[in-house]
Design a protein around this motif. Structure first.
Motif, PDB file in Angstrom:
ATOM      1  N   SER A  24       0.813  -1.210   0.000  1.00 16.40           N
ATOM      2  CA  SER A  24       0.000   0.000   0.000  1.00 16.40           C
ATOM      3  C   SER A  24       0.851   1.267   0.000  1.00 16.40           C
ATOM      4  O   SER A  24       0.359   2.339   0.311  1.00 16.40           O
ATOM      5  CB  SER A  24      -0.920   0.010   1.230  1.00 16.40           C
ATOM      6  OG  SER A  24      -0.148  -0.053   2.415  1.00 16.40           O
ATOM      7  N   LEU A  25       2.133   1.149  -0.340  1.00 17.84           N
ATOM      8  CA  LEU A  25       3.012   2.307  -0.318  1.00 17.84           C
ATOM      9  C   LEU A  25       2.501   3.438  -1.205  1.00 17.84           C
ATOM     10  O   LEU A  25       2.396   4.579  -0.781  1.00 17.84           O
ATOM     11  CB  LEU A  25       4.420   1.922  -0.780  1.00 17.84           C
ATOM     12  CG  LEU A  25       5.399   1.454   0.291  1.00 17.84           C
ATOM     13  CD1 LEU A  25       6.726   1.150  -0.334  1.00 17.84           C
ATOM     14  CD2 LEU A  25       5.553   2.504   1.364  1.00 17.84           C
ATOM     15  N   GLY A  26       2.249   3.109  -2.465  1.00 18.77           N
ATOM     16  CA  GLY A  26       1.761   4.127  -3.381  1.00 18.77           C
ATOM     17  C   GLY A  26       2.844   4.981  -4.001  1.00 18.77           C
ATOM     18  O   GLY A  26       2.552   5.884  -4.793  1.00 18.77           O
ATOM     19  N   PHE A  27       4.117   4.762  -3.650  1.00 25.17           N
ATOM     20  CA  PHE A  27       5.208   5.522  -4.233  1.00 25.17           C
ATOM     21  C   PHE A  27       5.834   4.736  -5.378  1.00 25.17           C
ATOM     22  O   PHE A  27       6.374   3.648  -5.168  1.00 25.17           O
ATOM     23  CB  PHE A  27       6.295   5.819  -3.194  1.00 25.17           C
ATOM     24  CG  PHE A  27       5.870   6.776  -2.124  1.00 25.17           C
ATOM     25  CD1 PHE A  27       5.352   8.023  -2.435  1.00 25.17           C
ATOM     26  CD2 PHE A  27       5.988   6.427  -0.787  1.00 25.17           C
ATOM     27  CE1 PHE A  27       4.962   8.893  -1.440  1.00 25.17           C
ATOM     28  CE2 PHE A  27       5.604   7.295   0.217  1.00 25.17           C
ATOM     29  CZ  PHE A  27       5.086   8.532  -0.117  1.00 25.17           C
ATOM     30  N   LYS A  33       4.348   1.377  -9.678  1.00 23.60           N
ATOM     31  CA  LYS A  33       5.120   1.254 -10.905  1.00 23.60           C
ATOM     32  C   LYS A  33       6.617   1.402 -10.622  1.00 23.60           C
ATOM     33  O   LYS A  33       7.020   2.170  -9.755  1.00 23.60           O
ATOM     34  CB  LYS A  33       4.684   2.313 -11.920  1.00 23.60           C
ATOM     35  CG  LYS A  33       3.249   2.162 -12.375  1.00 23.60           C
ATOM     36  CD  LYS A  33       2.862   3.272 -13.340  1.00 23.60           C
ATOM     37  CE  LYS A  33       1.407   3.122 -13.776  1.00 23.60           C
ATOM     38  NZ  LYS A  33       1.001   4.217 -14.702  1.00 23.60           N
ATOM     39  N   VAL A  34       7.410   0.662 -11.391  1.00 20.64           N
ATOM     40  CA  VAL A  34       8.868   0.769 -11.337  1.00 20.64           C
ATOM     41  C   VAL A  34       9.362   1.054 -12.743  1.00 20.64           C
ATOM     42  O   VAL A  34       9.022   0.328 -13.684  1.00 20.64           O
ATOM     43  CB  VAL A  34       9.521  -0.517 -10.784  1.00 20.64           C
ATOM     44  CG1 VAL A  34      11.033  -0.448 -10.910  1.00 20.64           C
ATOM     45  CG2 VAL A  34       9.117  -0.732  -9.328  1.00 20.64           C
ATOM     46  N   GLU A  89       3.290  12.332  -7.234  1.00 19.64           N
ATOM     47  CA  GLU A  89       3.728  13.483  -6.465  1.00 19.64           C
ATOM     48  C   GLU A  89       5.154  13.267  -5.972  1.00 19.64           C
ATOM     49  O   GLU A  89       5.976  14.189  -5.975  1.00 19.64           O
ATOM     50  CB  GLU A  89       2.799  13.718  -5.269  1.00 19.64           C
ATOM     51  CG  GLU A  89       1.395  14.166  -5.656  1.00 19.64           C
ATOM     52  CD  GLU A  89       0.563  14.490  -4.443  1.00 19.64           C
ATOM     53  OE1 GLU A  89       1.119  14.519  -3.320  1.00 19.64           O
ATOM     54  OE2 GLU A  89      -0.651  14.720  -4.607  1.00 19.64           O
ATOM     55  N   LYS A  90       5.419  12.031  -5.536  1.00 19.41           N
ATOM     56  CA  LYS A  90       6.754  11.686  -5.051  1.00 19.41           C
ATOM     57  C   LYS A  90       7.136  10.298  -5.546  1.00 19.41           C
ATOM     58  O   LYS A  90       6.263   9.466  -5.814  1.00 19.41           O
ATOM     59  CB  LYS A  90       6.809  11.701  -3.517  1.00 19.41           C
ATOM     60  CG  LYS A  90       6.673  13.069  -2.877  1.00 19.41           C
ATOM     61  CD  LYS A  90       6.916  12.982  -1.380  1.00 19.41           C
ATOM     62  CE  LYS A  90       6.883  14.370  -0.742  1.00 19.41           C
ATOM     63  NZ  LYS A  90       7.229  14.306   0.707  1.00 19.41           N
ATOM     64  N   VAL A  91       8.438  10.070  -5.649  1.00 18.28           N
ATOM     65  CA  VAL A  91       8.934   8.754  -6.050  1.00 18.28           C
ATOM     66  C   VAL A  91      10.089   8.347  -5.142  1.00 18.28           C
ATOM     67  O   VAL A  91      10.645   9.160  -4.405  1.00 18.28           O
ATOM     68  CB  VAL A  91       9.432   8.749  -7.513  1.00 18.28           C
ATOM     69  CG1 VAL A  91       8.322   9.093  -8.472  1.00 18.28           C
ATOM     70  CG2 VAL A  91      10.629   9.682  -7.681  1.00 18.28           C
ATOM     71  N   ALA A 119      12.118   9.024  -0.903  1.00 22.02           N
ATOM     72  CA  ALA A 119      13.265   8.356  -0.285  1.00 22.02           C
ATOM     73  C   ALA A 119      14.278   8.045  -1.377  1.00 22.02           C
ATOM     74  O   ALA A 119      13.966   8.069  -2.571  1.00 22.02           O
ATOM     75  CB  ALA A 119      12.838   7.069   0.419  1.00 22.02           C
ATOM     76  N   MET A 120      15.512   7.747  -0.950  1.00 20.92           N
ATOM     77  CA  MET A 120      16.566   7.363  -1.883  1.00 20.92           C
ATOM     78  C   MET A 120      17.249   6.091  -1.414  1.00 20.92           C
ATOM     79  O   MET A 120      17.452   5.890  -0.210  1.00 20.92           O
ATOM     80  CB  MET A 120      17.617   8.469  -2.016  1.00 20.92           C
ATOM     81  CG  MET A 120      17.191   9.656  -2.840  1.00 20.92           C
ATOM     82  SD  MET A 120      18.582  10.750  -3.264  1.00 20.92           S
ATOM     83  CE  MET A 120      18.996  11.413  -1.645  1.00 20.92           C
TER      84      MET A 120
END
Length: 449
Positions: A101-104, A133-134, A186-188, A213-214
């Motif tokens: 459920s992260l969504g990022f 998605k990746v 919005e963020k990845v 995050a990285m």
């Protein structure tokens, strides 16, 4: 931002290569013409007279898009469209409800002499881990992203007097931002391997609000030697100021001390001026040297040297990157050297090297090592305990300079954790994401229900 992409390569069969405009023309110019038998050249096992258009080398999953005048090759996997058994090579724990459920979405950034192939064992498992998605793309000079001539590079509609060099780190960072928009996110989460870590960090500084995050894998980012203690510096400055005030009061009483104090200050100023002059001379010599080297790389001789170096040391470099070089099968080697089947790969690699020299001598922004403490997003640093290219001791130091970062060392692993130890790499990333985002996601689910 609308995505202009060409996925027609999914249905284009491989075709015989055209022998026209072969990069070997550079060698011919220098040698004054050669016979057909002498013209034959193989680099990392690839016949350089049979180079092809990137789209003819594409996989069924390949897509292409135009970004600032460059045709970029990329691949994307969506967790929703993948089958339950995502990969034959890698499996992940089945109870990852939190990360589902992260969504990022996640963007993968490859390193030097690599491509989207670097992630072939982990892309699908990471899509399931994130539940989103990746995406991975080939940076200019690598993979199936087309060769672009910087001298004639002027994106359609661009009014820039000096267009951005497509082989620079900044171009790759802007391409990463572009793909964030492509993902409609919005963020990845940015994952950079080796030199891709530099792109990830530059992307973060360009748009920190777009980075959740990285993950920096085998990062070649040189950690500072000393960690500055500002409190000690402040105390030292106050003590020096007190000593100077005390010395000034004594010199007013004694004229000889006053003269000696003036001579001491004058000597310090002269020494500082000399040091500044020497530093500027050194910077100028370094700049001229790098300019000359860049010009050489862009010449016919430079391109020929690139071909010779890759032919001589290419395979050895790949083997050196592995903890166990026996894992470097023909299939893997072909995947990493596929870019050398693309027309213009040698000119692109020469331009990339020249761009790296220009980036290293640029004074337009502070050194990366001085900006590490400004990173505020969650960071995971992954390194192999036997990495000979980006030694683990540097990753340990790097983790001390990035606030709140976490370090994971994978045993019996070299420079390529996503390739050598794919299962453990995915597990390490999954645990990091669970630890970083898991609690907040559970709270959101409780509020919704």
């Amino acid at each position: 931002m609308a995505l202009k992409h060409d996925a027609s390569s999914k249905f284009v069969p491989r075709a015989a290569a055209s022998s026209s405009s072969s990069p070997t023309e550079y060698s011919e110019q220098l040698l004054g013409g050669v016979t057909p038998q002498q013209k034959k050249q193989r680099i990392t096992g690839i016949d350089q007279d049979e180079l092809q258009d990137p789209k003819l080398l594409a996989d069924p999953e390949s897509c292409f898009c135009k970004f600032k005048g460059a045709q970029i090759h990329y691949k994307i996997y969506d967790a929703e469209s993948l089958a339950p058994n995502l990969s034959k090579e890698v499996t992940t724990p089945q109870d990852s409800d939190t990360t589902k459920s992260l969504g990022f979405p996640m963007i993968l950034l490859h390193g030097f002499m690599a491509s989207t192939f670097s992630w072939h064992r982990v892309m699908k498992p990471l899509a399931r881990v994130t539940g989103s998605k990746v995406l991975a793309f080939d940076r200019p000079a690598f993979g199936l992203t087309s060769w672009v001539d910087p001298a004639n590079h002027s994106p359609t509609g661009s009014r820039d007097a000096r267009p951005l060099n497509p082989y620079s780190i900044m171009f790759s960072a802007l391409a990463s931002r572009y793909f964030i928009d492509v993902l409609a996110a919005e963020k990845v989460i940015l994952v950079g391997h080796s030199a891709g870590s530099l792109v990830a960090v530059d992307t973060y500084f360009e748009a920190p609000e777009r980075v959740a995050a990285m993950v920096l894998v085998a990062p070649p980012i040189l950690a500072p030697l000393l960690k500055q203690d500002f409190s000690k510096d402040n105390r030292r400055g106050k003590n020096n100021k007190k000593q100077e005030e005390h010395s000034n009061s004594d010199s007013h009483r004694n004229p000889i001390l006053r003269i000696l104090s003036m001579l001491s200050k004058l000597t310090k100023h002269i020494a500082q001026a000399i040091m500044n002059i020497l530093k500027r001379m050194g910077d100028m010599i370094n700049y001229v040297y790098k300019k000359a080297l860049s010009a050489l790389l862009r010449s016919a001789i430079g391109v020929m040297l690139v071909r010779m170096i890759v032919a001589r040391f290419g395979k050895a470099l790949f083997r050196h990157a592995w903890y166990d070089s026996n894992q470097l099968t023909d299939h893997v080697l072909q995947g990493y050297t596929k870019s050398q089947k693309v027309k213009g790969w040698d000119k692109a690699l020469a331009e990339f090297t020249a761009a790296m020299l220009a980036d290293s001598s640029s004074q337009s922004k502070p050194q990366l090592s001085k900006r590490l403490s400004d990173i505020s997003c969650p960071v995971l640093i992954v390194t192999g305990d036997s990495d000979r290219l980006a030694p683990p001791w540097n990753s340990r130091r790097l983790s001390q300079f990035i606030p709140g970062s976490r370090l994971e060392v994978i045993k019996n692993c070299g420079h390529l954790p996503p390739e050598e130890t794919a299962e453990e790499f995915v597990l390490v990333v999954e645990k990091f994401l669970q630890r970083t985002f898991g609690a907040s996601q559970e709270q959101r689910l409780q509020v919704v229900t």
